[in-house]
Every structure is written in structure tokens, then in C-alpha cells.
Scaffold this active site. Structure first.
Site, PDB file in Angstrom:
ATOM      1  N   SER A  19       0.839  -1.208   0.000  1.00  0.00           N
ATOM      2  CA  SER A  19       0.000   0.000   0.000  1.00  0.00           C
ATOM      3  C   SER A  19       0.869   1.252   0.000  1.00  0.00           C
ATOM      4  O   SER A  19       2.060   1.187   0.343  1.00  0.00           O
ATOM      5  CB  SER A  19      -0.882  -0.019   1.261  1.00  0.00           C
ATOM      6  OG  SER A  19      -1.610   1.173   1.409  1.00  0.00           O
ATOM      7  N   SER A 144       9.271   9.752  10.219  1.00  0.00           N
ATOM      8  CA  SER A 144       8.132  10.646   9.981  1.00  0.00           C
ATOM      9  C   SER A 144       8.483  12.012  10.542  1.00  0.00           C
ATOM     10  O   SER A 144       9.342  12.120  11.435  1.00  0.00           O
ATOM     11  CB  SER A 144       6.903  10.106  10.723  1.00  0.00           C
ATOM     12  OG  SER A 144       5.886  11.083  10.799  1.00  0.00           O
ATOM     13  N   TYR A 157       3.074   6.806  18.327  1.00  0.00           N
ATOM     14  CA  TYR A 157       3.578   6.843  16.932  1.00  0.00           C
ATOM     15  C   TYR A 157       4.827   7.714  16.869  1.00  0.00           C
ATOM     16  O   TYR A 157       5.860   7.310  16.323  1.00  0.00           O
ATOM     17  CB  TYR A 157       2.482   7.393  16.014  1.00  0.00           C
ATOM     18  CG  TYR A 157       2.897   7.504  14.559  1.00  0.00           C
ATOM     19  CD1 TYR A 157       3.068   6.366  13.772  1.00  0.00           C
ATOM     20  CD2 TYR A 157       3.122   8.747  13.955  1.00  0.00           C
ATOM     21  CE1 TYR A 157       3.445   6.464  12.436  1.00  0.00           C
ATOM     22  CE2 TYR A 157       3.495   8.857  12.637  1.00  0.00           C
ATOM     23  CZ  TYR A 157       3.649   7.713  11.875  1.00  0.00           C
ATOM     24  OH  TYR A 157       4.024   7.811  10.553  1.00  0.00           O
ATOM     25  N   LYS A 161       8.734   6.591  16.018  1.00  0.00           N
ATOM     26  CA  LYS A 161       9.475   7.160  14.881  1.00  0.00           C
ATOM     27  C   LYS A 161      10.745   7.871  15.348  1.00  0.00           C
ATOM     28  O   LYS A 161      11.743   7.890  14.639  1.00  0.00           O
ATOM     29  CB  LYS A 161       8.563   8.108  14.094  1.00  0.00           C
ATOM     30  CG  LYS A 161       7.395   7.399  13.397  1.00  0.00           C
ATOM     31  CD  LYS A 161       7.893   6.408  12.369  1.00  0.00           C
ATOM     32  CE  LYS A 161       6.788   5.777  11.552  1.00  0.00           C
ATOM     33  NZ  LYS A 161       7.293   4.888  10.499  1.00  0.00           N
ATOM     34  N   THR A 192      -1.664   8.995   1.211  1.00  0.00           N
ATOM     35  CA  THR A 192      -1.786   7.531   1.224  1.00  0.00           C
ATOM     36  C   THR A 192      -2.936   7.190   2.182  1.00  0.00           C
ATOM     37  O   THR A 192      -3.366   8.050   2.946  1.00  0.00           O
ATOM     38  CB  THR A 192      -0.504   6.850   1.780  1.00  0.00           C
ATOM     39  OG1 THR A 192      -0.469   7.051   3.206  1.00  0.00           O
ATOM     40  CG2 THR A 192       0.767   7.378   1.149  1.00  0.00           C
TER      41      THR A 192
HETATM   42  N1  LIG Z   1       1.426   8.872   4.644  1.00  0.00           N
HETATM   43  C1  LIG Z   1       2.009   9.743   5.435  1.00  0.00           C
HETATM   44  O1  LIG Z   1       1.561  10.918   5.530  1.00  0.00           O
HETATM   45  C2  LIG Z   1       3.244   9.359   6.206  1.00  0.00           C
HETATM   46  C3  LIG Z   1       3.921  10.389   6.875  1.00  0.00           C
HETATM   47  C4  LIG Z   1       5.049  10.071   7.604  1.00  0.00           C
HETATM   48  C5  LIG Z   1       5.519   8.777   7.659  1.00  0.00           C
HETATM   49  N2  LIG Z   1       4.846   7.798   7.016  1.00  0.00           N
HETATM   50  C6  LIG Z   1       5.375   6.437   7.140  1.00  0.00           C
HETATM   51  O2  LIG Z   1       5.480   5.842   5.866  1.00  0.00           O
HETATM   52  C7  LIG Z   1       5.396   4.437   5.986  1.00  0.00           C
HETATM   53  C8  LIG Z   1       4.418   3.914   4.940  1.00  0.00           C
HETATM   54  O3  LIG Z   1       3.136   4.450   5.238  1.00  0.00           O
HETATM   55  P1  LIG Z   1       2.032   4.738   4.126  1.00  0.00           P
HETATM   56  O4  LIG Z   1       1.664   6.154   4.231  1.00  0.00           O
HETATM   57  O5  LIG Z   1       2.432   4.160   2.831  1.00  0.00           O
HETATM   58  O6  LIG Z   1       0.816   3.922   4.778  1.00  0.00           O
HETATM   59  P2  LIG Z   1      -0.092   2.690   4.253  1.00  0.00           P
HETATM   60  O7  LIG Z   1      -0.562   2.959   2.877  1.00  0.00           O
HETATM   61  O8  LIG Z   1      -1.074   2.451   5.321  1.00  0.00           O
HETATM   62  O9  LIG Z   1       0.966   1.499   4.203  1.00  0.00           O
HETATM   63  C9  LIG Z   1       1.446   0.897   5.372  1.00  0.00           C
HETATM   64  C10 LIG Z   1       2.142  -0.405   4.994  1.00  0.00           C
HETATM   65  O10 LIG Z   1       2.658  -1.011   6.190  1.00  0.00           O
HETATM   66  C11 LIG Z   1       2.259  -2.386   6.203  1.00  0.00           C
HETATM   67  N3  LIG Z   1       2.072  -2.871   7.565  1.00  0.00           N
HETATM   68  C12 LIG Z   1       1.267  -2.353   8.544  1.00  0.00           C
HETATM   69  N4  LIG Z   1       1.297  -3.144   9.625  1.00  0.00           N
HETATM   70  C13 LIG Z   1       2.142  -4.176   9.331  1.00  0.00           C
HETATM   71  C14 LIG Z   1       2.582  -5.326  10.037  1.00  0.00           C
HETATM   72  N5  LIG Z   1       2.151  -5.620  11.287  1.00  0.00           N
HETATM   73  N6  LIG Z   1       3.435  -6.175   9.427  1.00  0.00           N
HETATM   74  C15 LIG Z   1       3.868  -5.934   8.178  1.00  0.00           C
HETATM   75  N7  LIG Z   1       3.497  -4.865   7.449  1.00  0.00           N
HETATM   76  C16 LIG Z   1       2.646  -4.001   8.026  1.00  0.00           C
HETATM   77  C17 LIG Z   1       0.937  -2.413   5.444  1.00  0.00           C
HETATM   78  O11 LIG Z   1       0.732  -3.698   4.855  1.00  0.00           O
HETATM   79  P3  LIG Z   1      -0.245  -4.857   5.377  1.00  0.00           P
HETATM   80  O12 LIG Z   1      -1.484  -4.219   5.907  1.00  0.00           O
HETATM   81  O13 LIG Z   1      -0.449  -5.685   4.143  1.00  0.00           O
HETATM   82  O14 LIG Z   1       0.528  -5.605   6.416  1.00  0.00           O
HETATM   83  C18 LIG Z   1       1.186  -1.398   4.340  1.00  0.00           C
HETATM   84  O15 LIG Z   1       1.830  -2.019   3.253  1.00  0.00           O
HETATM   85  C19 LIG Z   1       4.966   4.144   7.424  1.00  0.00           C
HETATM   86  O16 LIG Z   1       6.084   3.755   8.192  1.00  0.00           O
HETATM   87  C20 LIG Z   1       4.458   5.501   7.905  1.00  0.00           C
HETATM   88  O17 LIG Z   1       4.584   5.656   9.309  1.00  0.00           O
HETATM   89  C21 LIG Z   1       3.725   8.068   6.285  1.00  0.00           C
END
Ligand SMILES: NC(=O)c1ccc[n+]([C@@H]2O[C@H](COP(=O)([O-])OP(=O)(O)OC[C@H]3O[C@@H](n4cnc5c(N)ncnc54)[C@H](OP(=O)(O)O)[C@@H]3O)[C@@H](O)[C@H]2O)c1
Length: 267
Positions: A19, A144, A157, A161, A192
Site C-alpha cells: 500500500s 516521519s 507513533y 518514529k 496515502t
Molecule cells: N502517509 C504519510 O503521511 C506518512 C507520513 C510520515 C511517515 N509515514 C510512514 O510511511 C510508511 C508507509 O506508510 P504509508 O503512508 O504508505 O501507509 P499505508 O498505505 O497504510 O501502508 C502501510 C504499509 O505497512 C504495512 N504494515 C502495517 N502493519 C504491518 C505489520 N504488522 N506487518 C507488516 N506490514 C505491516 C501495510 O501492509 P499490510 O497491511 O499488508 O501488512 C502497508 O503495506 C509508514 O512507516 C508511515 O509511518 C507516512
């Protein structure tokens, strides 16, 4: 060297590939000619993604739950058996939070630390012997902006991080003589579905696409900037829009920071 040339033929393990940022990382890296190991819990989503990627048969689906990483050699043995090496680990998988510290159960605090921190570093420890034997290897660690400062509804969270920063800055110093590099990415608001799976205080999914997410930077642009920083072996990269100003405010104008930040919406 351009992006495509840097990543061509590199073996890259991506967590959270089903995702958002991880899925787009897989799409961009496959188009550059990298060989990918795709990990997350959802095997069918990973298989579906693999089937759509450039050079589909070159990639490996390796399902795992970051909450339950025990015997890591079951993963690394499969990677080495297929590719003979690993060039980059992208530790991206993670889950967010939408509840105050007061309302968040200890069980949920522990679950979030397990996914975002302990699961993450368990994979780093699993690949370090491979990187050391190769005398080369790179980590891209997705922290993050919440790892730079605390924020409403993000207590654990933000803690998870920030913990990644201390861990990987130390590891980077220790492993530099072994040819190993770390790039820490600090995304701000990225478009996302992360807010949908964010945990409430009782551990349920928040379930909503927050305004902050929906109006965030397009994921393709976030990933492009991440991959640029990784190819330049930058120590850290901040990615996002005007929310990144908060990091500079906190450093240079802390009183103004503490006046303005509590007024920003958390969803
Ligand atoms: N989007 C933002 O604004 C933002 C900002 C700062 C940092 N981030 C960081 O970016 C990273 C990716 O986030 P995203 O925005 O792409 O969110 P997302 O679309 O919700 O993707 C999260 C991913 O993590 C996987 N995941 C969650 N729990 C898991 C577990 N127990 N074991 C294995 N995989 C797991 C999910 O896959 P499954 O459900 O298939 O396991 C999914 O592929 C994260 O670390 C997030 O904290 C995002």
C-alpha cells in the site's frame, strides 16, 4: 548517475509494499530494473502488485508480520537463495495512531512499538551480517515528521518514529567502516491511506481518510524524492509541503513553534 542507472539490477527488500509509499516504491524501482522482495502481511495484495510490475517474474513475494518477527533466517535464506545478495533494505512498513496518550491502552502502545520499531530493527539485524560480508549495503528507514516532534493523537507513533532515529544514527556510525549507509526519511503529509489503518486507543482501525492525508503530497513525488536521497546516500531527507517548516521553526524559533503547532489540526 541518474536514478534508473543507480537502481538497475539492485536487489531491494521493501516492507509495507502492499500500500501507499511502499507500493509506489515497488512500482518506481521495478521500472528502473531493480529486483524486489515485497513484504507486508497481505500476501494476495503483494501477489497482485507483483503481477503488475515491470519484469514481474524477477521479484519475490515474502509475506511477514512486523509484530511477529522471530526466526529472521527464514526470510534472509530465501532472499540469498534467489538472488545471492541484498543491496538495500527499505524499512517502510508501519502503522499510525489516532488517539490521545490518555486514551491509548498499553497493549496498543506495545503493538505500535512492535510494528514501527522492534519489527523494523529485527529486519535490520537480520540483514547486517549479509551487508557486512558484502562490505556494502544501504538502509532506507521511513521515520516521519512526527519523529522530529510530538503531536496531538500521535504519542506512541511519534515515540516509535523518534526511536528509529536514535537507533539508526548509532548503527550508521558503527557500520560506516563496513561500507554500510543509512538514509532516514521524514515524510510530512503524504496522500496515502495511512489514516484508515491508524489505531484508535482500543486498537481498532480509525477507518477514515483524514483531510491531512487527502491533501498531502502525491505519493509518486514523495517516493521520487526518497529514491533521489537514497541514491545520493543522504543521511536524512525531509519530504512534504509547508508542514516541514515546523521542523525549522522548532530548531530556530522554539517559542513560536510551541505557540503555533498545538493549533494545527491532527486529522
Ligand atoms: N502517509 C504519510 O503521511 C506518512 C507520513 C510520515 C511517515 N509515514 C510512514 O510511511 C510508511 C508507509 O506508510 P504509508 O503512508 O504508505 O501507509 P499505508 O498505505 O497504510 O501502508 C502501510 C504499509 O505497512 C504495512 N504494515 C502495517 N502493519 C504491518 C505489520 N504488522 N506487518 C507488516 N506490514 C505491516 C501495510 O501492509 P499490510 O497491511 O499488508 O501488512 C502497508 O503495506 C509508514 O512507516 C508511515 O509511518 C507516512
Amino acid at each position: 548517475m541518474n536514478q534508473s542507472a543507480y537502481y538497475r539490477n539492485k536487489v531491494i527488500w521493501i516492507t509495507g509494499a502492499s500500500s501507499g509509499i511502499g507500493e509506489n516504491l515497488a512500482q518506481q524501482l521495478a521500472s528502473y530494473g531493480a529486483y524486489l522482495i515485497l513484504s507486508s502481511r497481505n500476501q494476495s495484495k503483494l501477489e497482485g502488485l507483483k503481477a503488475t510490475l515491470f519484469n514481474s517474474e524477477a521479484h519475490l513475494v515474502l509475506p511477514l508480520d512486523l509484530c511477529a518477527i522471530e526466526n529472521t533466517s527464514i526470510y534472509t535464506d530465501k532472499i540469498i537463495a534467489k538472488y545471492g545478495r541484498l543491496d538495500i533494505l527499505i524499512n517502510n512498513g508501519g502503522v499510525s495512531q489516532r488517539a490521545s496518550a490518555n486514551d491509548t491502552n498499553m497493549e496498543v502502545n506495545r503493538q505500535l512499538m512492535e510494528v514501527n520499531f522492534f519489527g523494523n530493527i529485527a529486519l535490520a539485524k537480520a540483514v547486517l551480517p549479509i551487508f557486512r560480508a558484502q562490505n556494502s549495503g544501504q538502509f532506507l528507514v521511513v521515520s516521519s515528521i512526527a519523529g522530529k516532534f510530538g503531536f496531538h493523537l500521535r504519542s506512541i507513533y511519534s515515540a516509535s518514529k523518534a526511536a528509529l532515529v536514535g537507533y539508526y544514527e548509532s548503527l550508521a556510525m558503527e557500520e560506516a567502516p563496513n561500507g554500510i549507509n543509512v538514509t532516514l526519511a521524514f515524510p510530512g503529509k503524504i496522500n496515502t491511506p495511512i489514516s484508515k489503518s491508524a489505531l484508535t486507543g482500543s486498537g481498532h482501525a480509525h477507518g477514515a481518510m483524514d483531510h491531512n492525508q487527502a491533501t498531502g503530497m502525491p505519493v509518486e513525488e514523495c517516493v521520487r524524492l526518497m529514491l533521489l536521497a537514497l541514491s545520493q546516500r543522504k543521511r536524512e531527507v525531509l519530504i512534504g509541503g509547508k508542514e516541514l517548516l515546523a521542523v525549522f521553526l522548532k530548531r530556530f524559533f522554539p517559542r513560536l513553534f510551541w505557540k503555533l503547532i498545538p493549533k494545527q489540526p491532527a486529522t
